[in-house]
Design an enzyme around this catalytic site. Structure first.
Site, mmCIF file in Angstrom:
data_model
loop_
_atom_site.group_PDB
_atom_site.id
_atom_site.type_symbol
_atom_site.label_atom_id
_atom_site.label_comp_id
_atom_site.label_asym_id
_atom_site.label_seq_id
_atom_site.Cartn_x
_atom_site.Cartn_y
_atom_site.Cartn_z
ATOM 1 N N GLY A 46 0.797 -1.214 0.000
ATOM 2 C CA GLY A 46 0.000 0.000 0.000
ATOM 3 C C GLY A 46 0.832 1.267 0.000
ATOM 4 O O GLY A 46 1.922 1.327 -0.575
ATOM 5 N N SER A 47 0.344 2.278 0.681
ATOM 6 C CA SER A 47 0.946 3.615 0.602
ATOM 7 C C SER A 47 2.315 3.725 1.258
ATOM 8 O O SER A 47 2.967 4.761 1.121
ATOM 9 C CB SER A 47 -0.006 4.647 1.217
ATOM 10 O OG SER A 47 -1.171 4.775 0.433
ATOM 11 N N THR A 48 2.756 2.697 1.983
ATOM 12 C CA THR A 48 4.139 2.741 2.473
ATOM 13 C C THR A 48 5.108 2.830 1.295
ATOM 14 O O THR A 48 6.204 3.380 1.429
ATOM 15 C CB THR A 48 4.475 1.509 3.325
ATOM 16 O OG1 THR A 48 4.275 0.323 2.545
ATOM 17 C CG2 THR A 48 3.610 1.444 4.575
ATOM 18 N N LYS B 59 4.813 4.676 -1.190
ATOM 19 C CA LYS B 59 4.972 6.068 -1.619
ATOM 20 C C LYS B 59 6.273 6.660 -1.087
ATOM 21 O O LYS B 59 6.832 7.589 -1.679
ATOM 22 C CB LYS B 59 3.767 6.898 -1.157
ATOM 23 C CG LYS B 59 2.472 6.539 -1.887
ATOM 24 C CD LYS B 59 1.266 7.239 -1.310
ATOM 25 C CE LYS B 59 0.004 6.813 -2.063
ATOM 26 N NZ LYS B 59 -1.235 7.333 -1.448
#
Length: 581
Positions: free
Chosen positions: A303-305, A307
């Site tokens: 997921g957004s980790t 990013k």
């Protein structure tokens, strides 16, 4: 003179008279030929007898040589006595606390050829071994073999009770049993052994792979104590991590959870846990679900980790700086998909704001600016697309698209399309904050000099400095606020990813993670936590990472930081003291 004696005298006189008067040369030659023929037959018989004995002894000698060079057969899992008592080295933590050790025990065996009444033996043994498999035991006792194991690794009480039965034809053999004082505390790291004291998983298997198993195979192990194997983990920190991870299963009604604490400068694992877990003293009770190490052997879309890595890529490639801005007003439509923000601001965002608000649109535009090949090369450089190297045998291979297209690069930029292990995500995260050095993780002690030898510079120091700023920014102002611990300056990035079910993303099943570091002014440790499919039945909002994974990090750091020697700082310059009256 008797009648019989007179007859014999007359016959003898007649014989000699005939021989003197009537013998011819032909009769003499015939007699001599007969004598020679009989002598030759006797010699032949003796020769045949000698040859037979020689062949017999040659056969015996050949079989002895064959038995001498043949490999020993294993029957009924019976090991030689010296191997049954062969020692394994103790496994200890970095401070010498015992994690695994050998204890003496005995195992029960039978000699079926000495058993008179198998029914009676089974009946008596059942009074002590209440869970005895009666049918199997009876079959063993009635077999034609001369040795059968009946029960391995008895307790002293069981041995005493069986001795009191006075059953003939059974006995005990001394053995070593592996004992794990901490039980579940470090199960997935330490691993466990089988009934013959051979490593099956974890560092127990690693120890065997380093030569112990080969020495045991050729009988070169003995009952002498071996030098302990010291691990990098701190049992105190490990207990905290395991406690927090196990508690999160019930707290968030998740199907799994995990966390790890890594020294960013040496790559040492200070603590790592995965739940569900198992007790290595009785691994069968945990089942396959408990054996599965989600931290290193499970792959997930993080997921957004991710990013964090996309922004680091843009900074390192020079495509942007912290003052750059990206238009995040409109969704991106590509390949039949629409990329939008869940918490969109509908305006142009700066790089820190993209990180703070977890903008999919802004992150996708950064990846597009770098390009597909550059994106793939950067993730490969950080070790996120290859199998992680470490001592732990249970390490999974990440998955990625067979062919990278623009849509793949865009979705991977915010954590969908590439599945990695949580542990290697944490290792790559350490490179973001330690000055840009990728250091292979280790479960063995490693000092700074040794770490420098294996470290690879994968980012510019300036990129690492910018990422520390972004982690700190998001920790103070964004989704990382639930992980903040007063005095310890925690920063990081959350990630809430929809899980893939039957080839499609399920919006009601999430994998939540939080990648953090502390203290952000000079990071020493990375802490990553995750919660697999947390529920919201109790209305606690646990379905997102900020309210499930982040609180796990907060509890781990608040309890473990003092043990790790990190001193809290208060005030703007860190010089203020916290005073309680």
């Amino acid at each position: 003179m008797s009648f019989l004696s007179r007859v014999m005298v007359v016959k003898r006189r007649a014989h000699f008279s005939s021989d003197r008067k009537g013998r011819s040369p032909v009769n003499g030659a015939a007699f001599e030929g007969t004598r020679k023929r009989k002598s030759s037959q006797a010699r032949n018989r003796v020769g045949l007898l000698i040859a037979g004995f020689a062949a017999f002894y040659v056969l015996i000698g050949g079989r002895l040589v064959q038995y001498g060079v043949a490999q020993p057969e294993i029957t009924s899992s019976i090991l030689p006595a010296d191997r049954l008592m062969a020692s394994r080295p103790d496994i200890v933590d970095r401070n010498g606390a015992i994690l695994a050790t050998d204890i003496r025990t005995v195992s029960l065996f039978a000699e079926p050829h000495k058993i008179v009444d198998a029914d009676e033996v089974v009946e008596k043994l059942s009074t002590v071994l209440t869970d005895l498999d009666v049918k199997s035991t009876y079959s063993k006792l009635k077999s034609n073999s001369r040795f059968q194991w009946l029960r391995r690794q008895l307790t002293p009480k069981q041995q005493s009770q069986i001795l009191a039965l006075g059953v003939p034809g059974i006995g005990f053999r001394p053995e070593k049993r592996r004992f794990y004082p901490g039980g579940r505390t470090a199960a997935h790291i330490v691993g466990y052994v089988n009934i013959d004291n051979r490593g099956v998983a974890g560092m127990e298997r690693y120890v065997d792979s380093q030569g112990l198993a080969d020495l045991a195979a050729v009988g070169m192990t003995s009952n002498q104590p071996l030098e302990p194997v010291k691990l990098s983990i701190d049992l105190r920190v490990q207990a905290i991590v395991q406690d927090v991870v196990s508690a999160s299963i019930g707290k968030y009604q998740a199907i799994g959870a995990g966390a790890v604490v890594i020294d960013v400068h040496t790559g040492e694992i200070l603590g790592m846990a995965s739940a569900p877990d198992f007790d290595p003293n009785d691994p069968a009770a945990g089942g396959e679900e408990g054996w599965f190490n989600r931290m290193s052997n499970g792959t997930f879309e993080m997921g957004s980790t991710f990013k964090s890595f996309t922004l680091a890529m843009g900074l390192d490639d020079g495509k942007m700086n912290l003052n750059s801005t990206f238009d995040a007003r409109f969704p991106i439509r590509i390949g039949g998909f629409t990329i939008k923000d869940f918490h969109g601001k509908g305006r142009v965002l700066s790089v820190p704001e993209i990180f703070q608000y977890s903008s999919n649109i802004g992150t996708a535009k950064i990846a597009d600016a770098v390009g597909i090949e550059g994106h793939k090369e950067f993730l490969t450089r950080l070790g996120l697309l290859s199998r992680m190297k470490t001592e732990l045998p249970e390490v999974a291979m990440p998955s990625q698209p067979r062919q990278w297209k623009k849509i793949n690069s865009i979705t991977i930029s915010f954590g969908h399309g590439v599945a990695t292990t949580p542990l290697q995500t944490a290792v790559a995260g350490a490179a973001l904050v330690n000055g840009g050095k990728l250091i292979e993780p280790t479960f063995l002690p490693r000092n700074q000099e040794q770490a420098d030898v294996v470290a690879t510079q994968v980012l510019k120091p300036s990129t690492s400095r910018d990422m520390r700023y972004l982690f700190e920014w998001n920790g103070a102002n964004g989704s990382g606020r639930n992980a903040r611990v007063p005095g310890f300056d925690v920063g990081g990035k959350t990630g809430t990813a929809d899980k893939v079910v039957n080839g499609r993303y399920a919006h009601d099943k999430n994998f939540n993670a939080f990648l953090s570091a502390f203290p952000m002014d000079n990071p020493r440790y990375v802490v990553l936590s995750f919660s697999d499919e947390p529920k919201t039945d109790k209305g606690n909002g646990a379905a997102i990472a900020a309210t499930s994974a982040a609180p796990m990090v907060k509890e781990i750091i608040s309890r473990a930081a003092p043990i790790l020697g990190v001193k809290p700082k208060f005030g703007n310059d860190g010089s203020a003291l916290l005073v309680s009256y």
